[in-house]
Design a protein around this motif. Structure first.
Motif, PDB file in Angstrom:
ATOM      1  N   THR A 231      12.107  30.166  50.977  1.00  0.00           N
ATOM      2  CA  THR A 231      12.129  29.045  50.146  1.00  0.00           C
ATOM      3  C   THR A 231      12.675  28.391  50.545  1.00  0.00           C
ATOM      4  O   THR A 231      13.056  27.318  49.813  1.00  0.00           O
ATOM      5  N   ARG A 232      13.019  28.117  51.882  1.00  0.00           N
ATOM      6  CA  ARG A 232      13.935  27.744  52.328  1.00  0.00           C
ATOM      7  C   ARG A 232      15.704  27.774  51.818  1.00  0.00           C
ATOM      8  O   ARG A 232      15.547  26.229  51.614  1.00  0.00           O
ATOM      9  N   PRO A 233      15.591  28.010  51.939  1.00  0.00           N
ATOM     10  CA  PRO A 233      17.059  27.779  50.772  1.00  0.00           C
ATOM     11  C   PRO A 233      18.658  26.729  51.630  1.00  0.00           C
ATOM     12  O   PRO A 233      18.632  27.529  52.978  1.00  0.00           O
ATOM     13  N   HIS A 234      19.602  26.827  50.900  1.00  0.00           N
ATOM     14  CA  HIS A 234      20.348  25.791  51.829  1.00  0.00           C
ATOM     15  C   HIS A 234      21.474  27.172  52.483  1.00  0.00           C
ATOM     16  O   HIS A 234      22.032  27.682  51.193  1.00  0.00           O
ATOM     17  N   GLY A 235      22.276  26.675  53.173  1.00  0.00           N
ATOM     18  CA  GLY A 235      23.073  27.976  53.723  1.00  0.00           C
ATOM     19  C   GLY A 235      22.861  29.084  53.896  1.00  0.00           C
ATOM     20  O   GLY A 235      23.700  29.783  54.230  1.00  0.00           O
ATOM     21  N   LEU A 236      21.576  29.338  53.666  1.00  0.00           N
ATOM     22  CA  LEU A 236      20.804  30.469  54.295  1.00  0.00           C
ATOM     23  C   LEU A 236      21.431  31.113  56.201  1.00  0.00           C
ATOM     24  O   LEU A 236      20.741  29.613  57.236  1.00  0.00           O
ATOM     25  N   LEU A 237      22.495  31.010  56.726  1.00  0.00           N
ATOM     26  CA  LEU A 237      22.337  30.839  58.421  1.00  0.00           C
ATOM     27  C   LEU A 237      21.671  32.386  59.058  1.00  0.00           C
ATOM     28  O   LEU A 237      21.458  31.857  60.311  1.00  0.00           O
ATOM     29  N   SER A 238      21.121  33.828  58.047  1.00  0.00           N
ATOM     30  CA  SER A 238      20.668  34.282  59.183  1.00  0.00           C
ATOM     31  C   SER A 238      19.891  35.576  58.583  1.00  0.00           C
ATOM     32  O   SER A 238      20.527  35.698  57.073  1.00  0.00           O
ATOM     33  N   LEU A 239      19.215  36.268  59.136  1.00  0.00           N
ATOM     34  CA  LEU A 239      19.032  37.704  57.801  1.00  0.00           C
ATOM     35  C   LEU A 239      18.897  38.517  59.575  1.00  0.00           C
ATOM     36  O   LEU A 239      18.340  38.353  60.066  1.00  0.00           O
ATOM     37  N   VAL A 240      18.816  39.713  58.726  1.00  0.00           N
ATOM     38  CA  VAL A 240      19.230  41.019  59.300  1.00  0.00           C
ATOM     39  C   VAL A 240      17.630  41.440  57.937  1.00  0.00           C
ATOM     40  O   VAL A 240      18.201  42.219  56.840  1.00  0.00           O
ATOM     41  N   LEU A 241      16.957  42.025  59.052  1.00  0.00           N
ATOM     42  CA  LEU A 241      15.885  42.821  58.352  1.00  0.00           C
ATOM     43  C   LEU A 241      15.947  44.309  59.243  1.00  0.00           C
ATOM     44  O   LEU A 241      15.002  44.100  59.736  1.00  0.00           O
ATOM     45  N   ALA A 242      15.998  45.484  58.128  1.00  0.00           N
ATOM     46  CA  ALA A 242      16.330  46.628  58.424  1.00  0.00           C
ATOM     47  C   ALA A 242      14.692  47.603  57.640  1.00  0.00           C
ATOM     48  O   ALA A 242      14.212  47.419  56.302  1.00  0.00           O
ATOM     49  N   GLY A 243      14.126  47.876  58.605  1.00  0.00           N
ATOM     50  CA  GLY A 243      13.232  48.820  58.137  1.00  0.00           C
ATOM     51  C   GLY A 243      12.112  48.235  57.726  1.00  0.00           C
ATOM     52  O   GLY A 243      11.477  48.200  56.692  1.00  0.00           O
TER      53      GLY A 243
END
Length: 303
Positions: free
Chosen positions: A118-130
């Motif tokens: 959704t391309r939200p404002h202010g999202l800096l990064s993702l950590v995707l675990a498993g």
């Protein structure tokens, strides 16, 4: 570290949250943790809380609607992907988490991906675990893993599945042989992992996912986002275990499809390296968050 608890309204119900650490203007951006399941409380991820002290940032945990300390409405119509993506957004907005890093584990990584689309404002990064990018591919892999169990264990599983008696304690015991290999390899399981696992909300899990890890009969059984991974426009850290139910073959499409992705494989872990190798796991995540902020220092400031 200070701990704050409260609830956020969502769809006429209450979503419980816990903030570990202090939030203040100019502080490092917080890390919002999205747990797995579906229907599993966040407790099994409690080892991550030490990141607040180690990195000087607040960590925010919450129990998704229908599990843990959040409300448990008796309304199967609520158990949809849209409900939980909207809940993630509601928690973030209510707590003013802007900017923010997002860590999603297992089912939580699916929510994190859907939210990032959704391309939200202010999202800096993702950590995707498993993480996974395809439910059909996941089912194929878990069926392959099931076939590597001892023959007598497989016989119990097959017999009860054929008879429709998967609520039998014998079936539960045989299923634990699968989880002991590919969910958490610690023996015994830590209390916080066992607490979360034994308090999973079966109605949420079965509606969305299905009967077992290798029988995806829920509404997410056809979930597939492999072709959309190029849309992710923030840095991504992928983490998984060598013995993870999210096998390297399942994680590899994300590593290859997300433009700015790095992948760390934890050699001594299954699906829960945050509990199986907690110190190293926190070090890897902390270093990633610091690197993201160093790359965009004017953006990475907490409100």
């Amino acid at each position: 570290m200070p701990v704050t608890e409260g609830t956020v309204p969502h769809l006429g119900h209450r979503t419980w949250y816990r903030i570990v650490g202090t939030r203040r203007p100019g502080a490092k951006p917080p890390l919002l943790v999205v747990n797995g399941g579906p229907g599993c409380p966040h407790d099994y991820l409690d080892d991550l809380a030490a990141l607040a002290q180690e990195t000087g940032r607040a960590l925010v945990f919450y129990d998704q609607l229908g599990c843990g300390r959040s409300d448990h409405p008796d309304d199967p119509a609520l158990w949809t992907l849209d409900t939980f993506v909207a809940e993630l957004a509601a928690v973030r907005e209510a707590l003013g988490l802007d900017p923010v890093h997002l860590l999603g584990h297992s089912w939580g990584s699916q929510l994190a991906l859907e939210y990032a689309f959704t391309r939200p404002h202010g999202l800096l990064s993702l950590v995707l675990a498993g993480p996974i990018a395809s439910a059909p591919a996941y089912q194929a892999e878990t069926r392959r893993l099931k076939e590597t169990l001892p023959e007598d264990v497989r016989a119990v599983l097959d017999r009860h599945e054929a008879a429709g008696t998967t609520d039998d304690p014998e079936y539960d015991e045989a299923t634990m042989a699968f989880y002991a290999r590919w969910l958490c390899r610690l023996d015994p399981w830590p209390a916080h992992v066992m607490r979360a696992f034994t308090n999973i909300s079966r109605d949420v899990y079965e509606t969305l996912w299905g009967g077992t890890e290798w029988q995806l009969t829920g509404t997410l059984r056809d979930w597939e986002v492999t072709g959309r991974l190029g849309e992710i426009d923030v840095p991504v850290l992928l983490t998984s275990g060598r013995h993870d139910v999210a096998t390297p073959d399942l994680v590899r499409p994300l590593a290859e499809g997300i433009p700015d992705a790095t992948w760390t494989l934890f050699e001594r872990s299954a699906h829960l390296p945050s509990a199986e190798e907690p110190e190293r796991y926190r070090q890897v995540v902390g270093a990633f968050l610091a690197d993201v902020e160093a790359r965009a220092p004017t953006v990475a400031r907490a409100a």
